[in-house]
Design a protein around this motif. Structure first.
Motif, short mmCIF file in Angstrom:
data_model
loop_
_atom_site.label_atom_id
_atom_site.label_comp_id
_atom_site.label_asym_id
_atom_site.label_seq_id
_atom_site.Cartn_x
_atom_site.Cartn_y
_atom_site.Cartn_z
N GLY A 50 0.93 -1.06 -0.20
CA GLY A 50 -0.14 0.48 -0.14
C GLY A 50 0.94 1.32 0.03
N TRP A 51 1.88 1.49 0.35
CA TRP A 51 3.05 2.19 0.62
C TRP A 51 4.48 2.28 -0.41
CZ3 TRP A 51 2.92 6.91 3.43
CH2 TRP A 51 2.46 6.98 4.55
N ARG A 52 3.54 1.48 -1.65
CA ARG A 52 4.39 1.19 -3.04
C ARG A 52 5.88 0.73 -2.38
NH1 ARG A 52 1.07 0.31 -6.13
NH2 ARG A 52 2.80 1.14 -8.41
N VAL A 53 5.93 -0.31 -1.65
CA VAL A 53 6.93 -0.33 -1.70
C VAL A 53 7.31 -2.15 -2.10
CG1 VAL A 53 8.72 -2.18 -0.11
CG2 VAL A 53 7.53 0.20 1.54
N HIS A 54 8.14 -1.77 -2.81
CA HIS A 54 8.56 -2.90 -3.54
C HIS A 54 8.39 -4.10 -3.42
CE1 HIS A 54 10.12 -5.66 -7.61
NE2 HIS A 54 11.32 -5.76 -6.55
N ARG A 55 8.27 -5.42 -3.92
CA ARG A 55 8.00 -6.60 -3.34
C ARG A 55 9.14 -7.68 -4.48
NH1 ARG A 55 2.51 -7.09 0.55
NH2 ARG A 55 1.26 -6.08 -1.85
N GLU A 56 9.09 -9.01 -3.92
CA GLU A 56 9.34 -9.67 -4.34
C GLU A 56 9.80 -10.75 -4.30
OE1 GLU A 56 13.02 -8.22 -6.96
OE2 GLU A 56 13.86 -8.38 -5.18
N THR A 57 9.79 -11.83 -4.61
CA THR A 57 9.75 -13.64 -4.27
C THR A 57 10.10 -14.57 -4.34
OG1 THR A 57 9.19 -14.87 -1.80
CG2 THR A 57 7.52 -13.91 -3.35
N ARG A 58 10.75 -15.74 -4.48
CA ARG A 58 10.67 -16.22 -5.10
C ARG A 58 9.54 -17.73 -5.89
NH1 ARG A 58 16.16 -16.80 -6.88
NH2 ARG A 58 17.44 -15.23 -5.67
N ALA A 59 9.48 -17.85 -6.86
CA ALA A 59 8.16 -18.83 -7.39
C ALA A 59 8.90 -19.36 -8.36
CB ALA A 59 7.18 -17.45 -8.24
N ASP A 60 8.33 -20.21 -9.06
CA ASP A 60 7.97 -20.88 -10.24
C ASP A 60 7.85 -20.24 -11.46
OD1 ASP A 60 8.96 -23.77 -8.75
OD2 ASP A 60 6.65 -24.76 -8.75
N PRO A 61 8.91 -20.67 -12.21
CA PRO A 61 8.53 -19.96 -13.56
C PRO A 61 7.35 -19.64 -14.03
CG PRO A 61 10.94 -21.76 -13.76
CD PRO A 61 10.25 -21.85 -12.75
N GLY A 62 6.80 -19.37 -14.60
CA GLY A 62 5.61 -18.94 -14.99
C GLY A 62 4.59 -18.37 -14.01
N PHE A 63 4.76 -18.47 -12.95
CA PHE A 63 3.73 -18.18 -11.42
C PHE A 63 3.79 -16.70 -11.47
CE2 PHE A 63 2.16 -18.35 -7.02
CZ PHE A 63 1.02 -19.05 -7.03
N THR A 64 2.90 -16.08 -11.01
CA THR A 64 3.05 -14.68 -10.09
C THR A 64 2.50 -14.53 -9.25
OG1 THR A 64 3.53 -13.20 -12.12
CG2 THR A 64 2.47 -11.99 -10.38
N PRO A 65 3.56 -14.93 -8.06
CA PRO A 65 3.03 -14.29 -7.08
C PRO A 65 2.06 -13.78 -6.24
CG PRO A 65 5.26 -14.63 -6.82
CD PRO A 65 4.77 -14.07 -7.87
N ARG A 66 1.15 -13.71 -5.30
CA ARG A 66 0.56 -12.91 -5.06
C ARG A 66 -0.41 -12.29 -3.46
NH1 ARG A 66 -2.12 -17.65 -6.55
NH2 ARG A 66 -3.55 -18.69 -5.02
N GLN A 67 -0.83 -11.69 -2.68
CA GLN A 67 -0.86 -11.06 -1.13
C GLN A 67 -2.31 -11.98 -0.98
OE1 GLN A 67 -0.28 -7.52 0.45
NE2 GLN A 67 -2.75 -7.23 0.82
N ALA A 68 -1.94 -12.47 -0.07
CA ALA A 68 -2.80 -13.40 0.92
C ALA A 68 -4.14 -12.94 1.26
CB ALA A 68 -2.26 -14.72 0.89
#
Length: 273
Positions: free
Chosen positions: A197-215
């Motif tokens: 919400g404060w526009r802090v960049h986020r990234e994490t590890r994921a299998d190719p083709g999968f986009t992580p999402r906030q749960a």
């Protein structure tokens, strides 16, 4: 390490700036982090006391007794007990910088936890326990990092990704097995997802083709995001705790007065007899 009072004091006496930070979530969620003076600190072999709160290692469980006051805007008592029972305790220490000025200890990446804290938080589930230590301010050696811990069917996976001030990077992946064995692994690709919400960049590890999402959102600050994140790792979809820390923002002079509103200073303390 995020106390503005400690920074303003020149970071010369950590024992004079001790805090027990507790954050709960949901409609009755509270945030507590009172910066206390050295009179509030008592260190024993198996017990750490900070003002009216404490952490005790029984040899089998970590018992946290919470007796704090929530910060603005939801001021009020936050009291109760957190009991964490590790599945296994590791002896692993990870260097986050080549010179060892910053380290990470994944003490118990797989554990059971029981929470009974007022107002309105009583539940049991899976949890974890880790710790960071350093000989310098985080913002002195890092500009940005993300961290994630994800429970899997037969293990827990942890990822640490960071950009250091010298331009080098940290790309760490570890798996922790049920018996506490820690193995370094080659992590899946580092994948960006929607900023906080404060526009802090986020990234994490994921299998190719999968986009992580906030749960689910947890803590959203101008320099820091904590949330539940769903990703897919080695073919298995999982939801874990994710953190993103923008240390360029944190070291900005304008930010520390904002943090001080949420982190009050209480220098004096008298231990009960």
């Amino acid at each position: 390490m995020f106390s503005p009072w400690y920074a303003w004091a020149g970071r010369t006496s950590p024992q004079n700036h001790v805090c027990l930070n507790v954050a709960t979530y949901g409609p009755s969620g509270r945030f507590t982090m009172t910066d206390r003076g050295r009179a509030a600190l008592r260190q024993e072999d198996h017990r750490l006391t900070i003002g009216p709160s404490s952490m005790t290692w029984t040899g089998r469980e970590l018992v946290v007794e919470v007796n704090e006051i929530g910060a603005l805007p939801k001021v009020g008592p936050v009291r109760g007990t957190i009991t964490l029972t590790p599945q296994a305790v590791t002896s692993t220490e990870v260097l986050l910088t080549p010179d060892g000025r910053h380290t990470w200890r994944p003490f118990a990446p797989t554990a059971r936890i029981k929470v009974d804290i007022s107002p309105g938080h009583r539940w049991e589930g899976h949890g974890y326990f880790d710790a960071n230590a350093g000989q310098a301010a985080l913002e002195a050696d890092f500009s940005f990092w993300t961290w994630g811990r994800f429970p899997m069917k037969d293990r827990a996976l942890c990822f640490y990704d960071a950009t250091r001030r010298d331009g080098s990077t940290l790309a760490l992946g570890v798996e922790v097995l049920a018996d506490g064995t820690v193995n370094q692994i080659d992590p899946p690709p580092l994948t960006p997802f929607k900023p906080s919400g404060w526009r802090v960049h986020r990234e994490t590890r994921a299998d190719p083709g999968f986009t992580p999402r906030q749960a689910a959102p947890m803590l959203d600050a101008p320099f820091y995001s904590r949330s539940q994140v769903t990703t897919r790792l080695f073919g298995e979809e999982t939801t874990g705790v994710h953190e993103a820390l923008d240390l360029d923002r944190f070291r900005s002079p304008w930010l520390k007065p904002m943090i001080a509103v949420r982190v009050p200073r209480r220098a004096g303390w008298k231990q009960a007899v």
